[in-house]
Enzyme design. Structure first.
Site, PDB file in Angstrom:
ATOM      1  CG  HIS A 120      -1.968  -1.049   2.101  1.00 39.58           C
ATOM      2  ND1 HIS A 120      -1.143  -2.253   2.197  1.00 39.58           N
ATOM      3  CD2 HIS A 120      -2.977  -0.765   1.469  1.00 39.58           C
ATOM      4  CE1 HIS A 120      -2.161  -2.931   2.632  1.00 39.58           C
ATOM      5  NE2 HIS A 120      -3.164  -2.483   1.937  1.00 39.58           N
ATOM      6  CG  ASP A 151       2.000  -0.870   3.212  1.00 42.51           C
ATOM      7  OD1 ASP A 151       0.835  -0.913   4.305  1.00 42.51           O
ATOM      8  OD2 ASP A 151       1.239  -1.852   2.175  1.00 42.51           O
TER       9      ASP A 151
HETATM   10  C1  XUL Z   1      -7.610  -6.981   4.460  1.00 42.23           C
HETATM   11  C2  XUL Z   1      -6.516  -7.050   3.280  1.00 42.23           C
HETATM   12  C3  XUL Z   1      -5.567  -6.470   2.673  1.00 42.23           C
HETATM   13  C4  XUL Z   1      -5.718  -5.771   1.132  1.00 42.23           C
HETATM   14  C5  XUL Z   1      -5.168  -4.641   0.584  1.00 42.23           C
HETATM   15  O1  XUL Z   1      -8.111  -7.876   4.841  1.00 42.23           O
HETATM   16  O2  XUL Z   1      -6.265  -8.243   3.155  1.00 42.23           O
HETATM   17  O3  XUL Z   1      -4.628  -6.164   3.488  1.00 42.23           O
HETATM   18  O4  XUL Z   1      -5.032  -7.437   0.886  1.00 42.23           O
HETATM   19  O5  XUL Z   1      -5.428  -3.603   0.907  1.00 42.23           O
END
Ligand code: XUL
Ligand code: CO
Length: 442
Positions: free
Chosen positions: A107, A110
């Site tokens: 993300h 991150d």
């Molecule tokens: C949350 C989840 C996230 C997504 C990316 O449950 O799986 O980490 O993979 O936003």
């Protein structure tokens, strides 16, 4: 893969992790994952395409609703935000290369901490992705997918693209634009949308139809922007039924597929199926994979496992061979992923505090998947699995069964055939026989 360390080595004395085979009792070696071993016509590394989640491995500090951090990171010390982000990236690439992990996922937040200033956040993301470009080039590690975190900031408490306040939607747009730019710049193969807060806490205050239309509009805008910039990869939607919302609009694979069809997004979007999201939706992981595969939309996987005794997303590392073998049967028969891979969306436990724990976790997950793929291939090649399943539908192969499939029969004709053919004989579904076939090859 060449181990890549920065000025500091963060995982001293560990790795590189190599394949040592079944004779090995080294806990820091692979026993099954031999990246170059060819199974079903492809090397394991090409079937599995393992990726590391930046958020769990380098940001997740062990805190939970009942207590603060238990993981204290040597890369999270310096006061300057970009110094800290670069240290973290050094640690991340050291880990990827020591583990021979070919891909990573992130993300935006991150990689580097964000503030409330949109332009400053863009500047930070550009600076850290300059550094990521160097790291990728030096190591050969690639970006499987990027995404934007549209659920942690306080402004997203009522949703992001589905927020009832347009000002929040605009902020979500700004963040996605920058995350798409970053993904493109790093040659990311895909881009993920997980709508953590795209849903509702109560229907009483929610216009669901309007919110879903906003979500579709937003996805079109993101897709159009990325395509205009030259993005050739696939967009993935990651279904989850709830948590943090009471109800998430991307509930499960079937719901997402019908949403994509309704809003004309099927040409650009596929699915990223996550194990514990499937079980939270009341399905098996295999069910969700099969639904996606049958629609030609099996894009990628977030690998983890839940806990049978509770109902939330525990994000544990995968280790259940029976479950993984059934999953790999579906993936093998689908011919692999469309563009994606296996991203470990999993975290070590709060009380797993040794530096080596992150290695054990990934080694276990990678070995379990490699082994499951080998077992599933054996089931397909050396057992009667395929034949038995085909035989079950034998009555449609020719004659009136085939006429039915081809739309040549009317309901009246079915009635006449029922009388003509008399009461059907019992035919066993042989479930236990099938289950034993899998155990035979484990
Ligand atoms: C949350 C989840 C996230 C997504 C990316 O449950 O799986 O980490 O993979 O936003
Ligand atoms: Co996920």
């Amino acid at each position: 893969m060449q181990v890549l360390t920065g000025t500091t080595e963060y995982f001293k004395g560990i790795g590189p992790v190599t394949f040592e085979g079944l004779e090995s009792d080294n806990p820091l070696a692979f026993r099954w994952y031999d990246a170059t071993r060819v199974v079903a016509g492809r090397p394991l590394k090409d079937w599995l395409r393992f990726a590391c989640s930046y958020w769990h491995s380098f940001n997740g500090n062990g805190s939970d609703p009942f207590g603060g951090p238990t993981h204290f990171f040597a890369w999270d010390q310096r006061s300057d935000v970009l110094d800290r982000a670069r240290d973290k990236m050094d640690a991340a690439f050291e880990f990827f290369t020591k583990m021979s992990l070919p891909f990573y996922c992130f993300h935006d937040v991150d990689l580097v901490d964000y503030e409330n200033d949109v332009a400053e956040n863009e500047r930070r993301l550009q600076a850290i992705t300059d550094y990521a470009l160097e790291k990728q080039a030096a190591s050969g590690v690639q970006l499987l997918w990027g995404t934007a975190n549209l659920f942690s900031h306080v402004r997203y408490m009522n949703g992001a693209a589905t927020n009832p306040d347009f000002n929040v939607v605009a902020h979500a747009g700004a963040q996605v634009k920058a995350a798409l730019d970053a993904t493109l710049k790093l040659g990311g193969e895909n881009y993920v949308f997980w709508g953590g807060r795209e849903g509702y806490m109560s229907l009483l205050n929610t216009n669901m139809k309007k919110e879903q239309e906003h979500m579709a509009r937003f996805l079109h805008m993101a897709k159009d922007y990325a395509r205009k910039q030259g993005f050739k990869g696939t967009f993935f939607i990651e279904p989850k039924p709830c948590e943090p919302t009471k109800h998430q609009y991307d509930y499960d694979a079937a719901t997402v597929i019908s949403f994509l069809r309704q809003y004309d997004l099927l040409d650009d979007f596929k699915l990223n199926i996550e194990v514990n999201h499937a079980t939270l939706a009341g399905h098996t992981f295999q069910h969700e994979l099969q639904v996606a595969a049958d629609a030609g939309l099996l894009g990628s996987m977030d690998a983890n496992r839940g806990d049978y005794q509770n109902g939330w997303d525990t994000d544990q590392f995968p280790n259940n061979l029976n479950e993984l073998t059934e999953a790999m049967l579906i993936i093998l028969e689908a011919g692999g992923f469309s563009g994606g891979g296996i991203n470990f969306d999993a975290k070590i436990r709060r009380n797993s505090t040794d530096a080596a724990d992150l290695f054990y976790a990934h080694i276990g997950g990678m070995d379990a998947f490699a082994r499951a793929l080998i077992i599933a291939d054996n089931v397909l090649q050396r057992s009667e699995y395929r034949q038995l399943r085909a035989d079950r539908y034998q009555s449609f192969a020719d004659g009136t069964g085939r006429d039915f499939e081809e739309g040549k029969l009317s309901l009246e004709a079915l009635r006449d055939l029922a009388i003509q053919n008399g009461e059907p004989q019992q035919i066993s579904g042989k479930q236990e026989y099938y289950e034993n076939m899998i155990n035979r090859f484990i």
